[in-house]
Write a protein that holds these residues in place. Structure first.
Motif: not given
Length: 90
Positions: A21-28, A55-56, A13-19
């Motif tokens: 952002r890396l993929l230009a997806l909405d973290p939520a 979105s970005s 779960l701790i890697k979901v938001a960074p991933l």
């Protein structure tokens, strides 16, 4: 990414938001999908906390407007036609 998608590796779960952002997806949105896959019983309890953010692309508009216009008034629907003409080529 295939190992995550096919369930071979569980994404912490701790890697979901960074991933996201890396993929230009909405973290939520990605976090909601994580809970749906790994902890579906928890999702109803936190669903309202995971409302999609901008979105970005939308954020780039907000940043650009702030940079070029400074403080802005609340949006007025009367501007809709003007914005449409500016942005949509006919």
């Amino acid at each position: 990414m295939g190992l995550i998608l096919d369930g071979t590796i569980r994404l912490p779960l701790i890697k979901v938001a960074p991933l996201a952002r890396l993929l230009a997806l909405d973290p939520a949105t990605l976090t909601r999908e994580w809970f749906a896959a790994y902890a579906p019983d928890v999702l109803p309890a936190i669903a309202e906390l995971l409302t999609p953010a901008l979105s970005s692309t939308e954020m780039s508009w907000v940043r650009g407007l702030r940079r070029h216009l400074g403080p802005m008034p609340a949006f007025d629907d009367r501007w809709g036609d003007t914005l449409t003409l500016m942005l949509i080529e006919e």
